[in-house]
Design an enzyme around this catalytic site. Structure first.
Site, PDB file in Angstrom:
ATOM      1  N   HIS A  64       0.822  -1.208   0.000  1.00 38.86           N
ATOM      2  CA  HIS A  64       0.000   0.000   0.000  1.00 38.86           C
ATOM      3  C   HIS A  64       0.857   1.260   0.000  1.00 38.86           C
ATOM      4  O   HIS A  64       0.379   2.326   0.371  1.00 38.86           O
ATOM      5  CB  HIS A  64      -0.925   0.002   1.226  1.00 38.86           C
ATOM      6  CG  HIS A  64      -1.931  -1.102   1.192  1.00 38.86           C
ATOM      7  ND1 HIS A  64      -2.085  -2.005   2.210  1.00 38.86           N
ATOM      8  CD2 HIS A  64      -2.820  -1.461   0.241  1.00 38.86           C
ATOM      9  CE1 HIS A  64      -3.042  -2.869   1.898  1.00 38.86           C
ATOM     10  NE2 HIS A  64      -3.501  -2.565   0.702  1.00 38.86           N
ATOM     11  N   HIS A  65       2.126   1.138  -0.425  1.00 37.49           N
ATOM     12  CA  HIS A  65       2.983   2.340  -0.371  1.00 37.49           C
ATOM     13  C   HIS A  65       2.475   3.409  -1.328  1.00 37.49           C
ATOM     14  O   HIS A  65       2.763   4.585  -1.164  1.00 37.49           O
ATOM     15  CB  HIS A  65       4.447   2.002  -0.658  1.00 37.49           C
ATOM     16  CG  HIS A  65       4.739   1.710  -2.102  1.00 37.49           C
ATOM     17  ND1 HIS A  65       4.347   0.542  -2.707  1.00 37.49           N
ATOM     18  CD2 HIS A  65       5.359   2.438  -3.056  1.00 37.49           C
ATOM     19  CE1 HIS A  65       4.730   0.565  -3.987  1.00 37.49           C
ATOM     20  NE2 HIS A  65       5.344   1.702  -4.216  1.00 37.49           N
ATOM     21  N   LYS A  70      -2.939  -2.317  -7.644  1.00 38.91           N
ATOM     22  CA  LYS A  70      -3.346  -2.609  -9.021  1.00 38.91           C
ATOM     23  C   LYS A  70      -2.858  -3.982  -9.427  1.00 38.91           C
ATOM     24  O   LYS A  70      -1.746  -4.379  -9.097  1.00 38.91           O
ATOM     25  CB  LYS A  70      -2.673  -1.552  -9.931  1.00 38.91           C
ATOM     26  CG  LYS A  70      -3.131  -1.564 -11.355  1.00 38.91           C
ATOM     27  CD  LYS A  70      -4.395  -0.753 -11.554  1.00 38.91           C
ATOM     28  CE  LYS A  70      -4.949  -0.917 -12.955  1.00 38.91           C
ATOM     29  NZ  LYS A  70      -5.676  -2.209 -13.106  1.00 38.91           N
ATOM     30  N   LYS A  94       6.856  -4.282 -10.532  1.00 44.75           N
ATOM     31  CA  LYS A  94       6.613  -3.905 -11.931  1.00 44.75           C
ATOM     32  C   LYS A  94       6.195  -2.434 -12.035  1.00 44.75           C
ATOM     33  O   LYS A  94       6.735  -1.670 -12.823  1.00 44.75           O
ATOM     34  CB  LYS A  94       5.488  -4.803 -12.466  1.00 44.75           C
ATOM     35  CG  LYS A  94       5.252  -4.751 -13.933  1.00 44.75           C
ATOM     36  CD  LYS A  94       4.033  -5.589 -14.330  1.00 44.75           C
ATOM     37  CE  LYS A  94       4.121  -7.041 -13.926  1.00 44.75           C
ATOM     38  NZ  LYS A  94       3.013  -7.856 -14.486  1.00 44.75           N
ATOM     39  N   ASP A  99       7.525   3.322 -13.251  1.00 45.75           N
ATOM     40  CA  ASP A  99       7.000   4.563 -12.687  1.00 45.75           C
ATOM     41  C   ASP A  99       5.490   4.716 -12.847  1.00 45.75           C
ATOM     42  O   ASP A  99       4.998   5.789 -13.221  1.00 45.75           O
ATOM     43  CB  ASP A  99       7.701   5.780 -13.323  1.00 45.75           C
ATOM     44  CG  ASP A  99       9.164   5.841 -12.944  1.00 45.75           C
ATOM     45  OD1 ASP A  99       9.485   5.571 -11.772  1.00 45.75           O
ATOM     46  OD2 ASP A  99       9.994   6.134 -13.824  1.00 45.75           O
ATOM     47  N   LYS A 106      -3.148  -8.689  -6.836  1.00 50.55           N
ATOM     48  CA  LYS A 106      -3.537  -9.708  -7.819  1.00 50.55           C
ATOM     49  C   LYS A 106      -4.687 -10.508  -7.269  1.00 50.55           C
ATOM     50  O   LYS A 106      -4.794 -10.727  -6.061  1.00 50.55           O
ATOM     51  CB  LYS A 106      -2.355 -10.628  -8.124  1.00 50.55           C
ATOM     52  CG  LYS A 106      -2.569 -11.563  -9.294  1.00 50.55           C
ATOM     53  CD  LYS A 106      -2.577 -10.865 -10.640  1.00 50.55           C
ATOM     54  CE  LYS A 106      -1.283 -10.957 -11.334  1.00 50.55           C
ATOM     55  NZ  LYS A 106      -1.079 -10.225 -12.535  1.00 50.55           N
ATOM     56  N   SER A 362      -3.056   0.443 -18.448  1.00 52.20           N
ATOM     57  CA  SER A 362      -4.134   0.465 -17.457  1.00 52.20           C
ATOM     58  C   SER A 362      -4.102   1.783 -16.684  1.00 52.20           C
ATOM     59  O   SER A 362      -5.144   2.367 -16.368  1.00 52.20           O
ATOM     60  CB  SER A 362      -3.956  -0.670 -16.443  1.00 52.20           C
ATOM     61  OG  SER A 362      -4.537  -1.854 -16.913  1.00 52.20           O
TER      62      SER A 362
END
Ligand code: GLU
Length: 471
Positions: A64-65, A70, A94, A99, A106, A362
């Site tokens: 959660h940084h 995602k 990833k 960036d 997931k 995305s």
């Protein structure tokens, strides 16, 4: 035979290797590595024949940084808790490498999609979404799913529809999931994005003459022989773009087997053949092997595993002949095989960089959804008028008249797909050069995978140190 190392442990081994080239504290590194949360849900569905079945599903939020987290949702019988945690961790690294300002997540549903009707798949998807909503595991600023193995635009549309039905007043609801159909808020270029990213990454890697020389290869993609395992969305687009870029596709594989032709296979013809026959096997003018792993062993310059994890292992690593392996799938090479191939001088372009095209686009889709405007809508005509006046000035100054067709081509302002592809191209080029620089800085001791992890660790660390939480 050596004990199979769990997938998440393998990811953590790669992390630890890279961490040893940094001097961050043990506590900070632990905090980055740990999986923040995993939710295992079970729910019943009623099959078309009236019977009741229990479905097992998961969602893991690794880090959660940055928010939202995602990552895709996978439908496969192989899905389990270890796998979703490992894949969620790979998403964290990833996103950092390219960036994209998200944490990693997931999801997975343990089913074989071929065993269910469309109606049943819709029920499963909507119920899974409902479970995620209930536990606050989905939302535009919380956790944003996307397609993965066994899912696509159709499933994303069901997720979006279920989410908006439960939160009709939310202005930003469109951004709760990406990889949607264009009519449901999707972005042009997302479907091709992972494959295009793989192509762009390989093109960039092959551009450096000195790196290619070390492998006994010439620079550029032109004429390079390629074998691709997997002919789903990622495998198909990767093969297609590589072929358009001048490579020769000698081998292709899907779950039922492999086809091979050393003179080259036409990717679009293979896709058409599969459309008509339900399989790529027995494609005319090619040798068929009823073994989807056979494709990994062909003599070729570039091998692209684009299916699932753990494909190149201690069992088959001795038979790999490719000089470059591009990891389009997540985790296709076990750490044992990775070490062996590295010693053999094979260049491995790691998953956490090479398949990041999907999540990059995305990110663009999410931005489009939050801004409620199509990319290019505001500027397209304006840019066209600027270009047109420039050309008129040149015409007046030189006396040369541009033919109408040429004028149209030069003048054209960028549409949504042009902008998406340009953003993706820049992302893949910049990230590769960052990874290559890190690798060169450390030399022999560090391969591209470790270099990519080192870069990810540095970037994630900043989120904590700049908050003053960790020294
Ligand atoms: N499932 C893809 C991946 O593994 C895409 C994730 C996304 O777009 O969020 O990278």
């Amino acid at each position: 035979m050596a004990r199979a190392i769990p997938f998440f442990e393998q990811v953590n081994q790669n992390f630890d290797k890279a961490a040893s080239f940094t001097d961050y504290s043990f506590g900070l590194l632990q905090q980055i590595k740990i999986c923040n949360g995993v939710y295992h849900m079970t729910f019943p569905i009623k099959r078309d024949d009236g019977s009741i079945e229990t479905i097992h599903a998961w969602r893991a939020e690794h880090s959660h940084h940055k928010l939202p987290t995602k990552g895709g949702i996978r439908y496969s019988t192989l899905v389990n808790e270890d796998e979703v945690m490992a894949l969620a961790a790979l998403m964290t690294y990833k996103c950092a490498v390219v960036d994209v300002p998200f944490g990693g997540a997931k999801g997975g549903v343990q089913i074989d999609t071929k065993e269910y009707s469309v109606n049943e798949l819709e029920h499963i998807t909507r119920r899974y979404t409902y479970e995620l909503i209930n536990k606050n595991f989905i939302g535009p600023g919380i956790d944003v799913p996307a397609p993965d193995f066994g899912t696509g635009e159709r499933e994303m549309a069901w997720i979006f529809d279920t989410y908006t039905a439960m939160a009709p007043e939310k202005l930003e609801a469109l951004a709760c999931v990406t990889g949607k159909p264009i009519s449901q808020g999707g972005v042009h270029g997302r479907r091709e994005a992972t494959g295009r990213g793989v192509y762009l990454g390989l093109r960039e890697a092959c551009r450096f003459a000195e790196d290619m020389e070390q492998l006994g290869l010439t620079p550029g993609l032109e004429g390079k022989s390629v074998a691709v395992q997997g002919f789903g969305n990622v495998g198909y687009h990767t093969a297609k773009f590589l072929q358009e870029g001048g490579a020769i596709i000698v081998g292709l594989a899907e779950y039922a087997g492999t086809i091979y032709n050393p003179r080259g296979l036409d990717v679009n013809q293979v896709a058409e053949y599969r459309e008509e026959n339900g399989s790529i096997l027995n494609f005319p003018d090619a040798t068929t092997y009823e073994d989807p792993s056979r494709v990994l062993e062909f003599a070729c310059d570039i091998l692209v595993p684009a299916a699932l994890e753990n494909q190149i292992t201690g069992e088959n690593m001795h038979r790999i002949q490719a000089r470059i392996i591009g990891e389009a799938a997540n985790g296709p090479i076990t750490s044992e095989a990775s070490d062996f191939l590295k010693k053999k001088g094979v260049m491995i372009i790691p998953d956490i960089y090479l398949n990041a095209g999907g999540v990059t686009v995305s990110y663009f889709e999410w931005l489009k959804n939050l801004s409620h405007v199509r990319f290019g809508r505001m500027g397209k005509r304006f840019e066209e008028s600027v270009h047109r006046s420039l050309l008129y000035t040149i015409e007046r100054a030189t006396g040369r008249k541009f033919p109408e067709e040429e004028m149209k081509r030069i003048v054209q302002g960028p549409g949504e797909e042009d902008l998406v592809n340009s953003g993706l191209e820049d992302t893949m080029i910049v990230a590769y050069n960052e990874i290559r620089d890190t690798q060169k800085r450390w030399g022999e001791a560090v391969d591209l995978r470790t270099a990519a992890f080192i870069n990810a660790i540095h970037k994630i660390t900043r989120s904590y140190t700049e908050l003053g939480i960790f020294p």
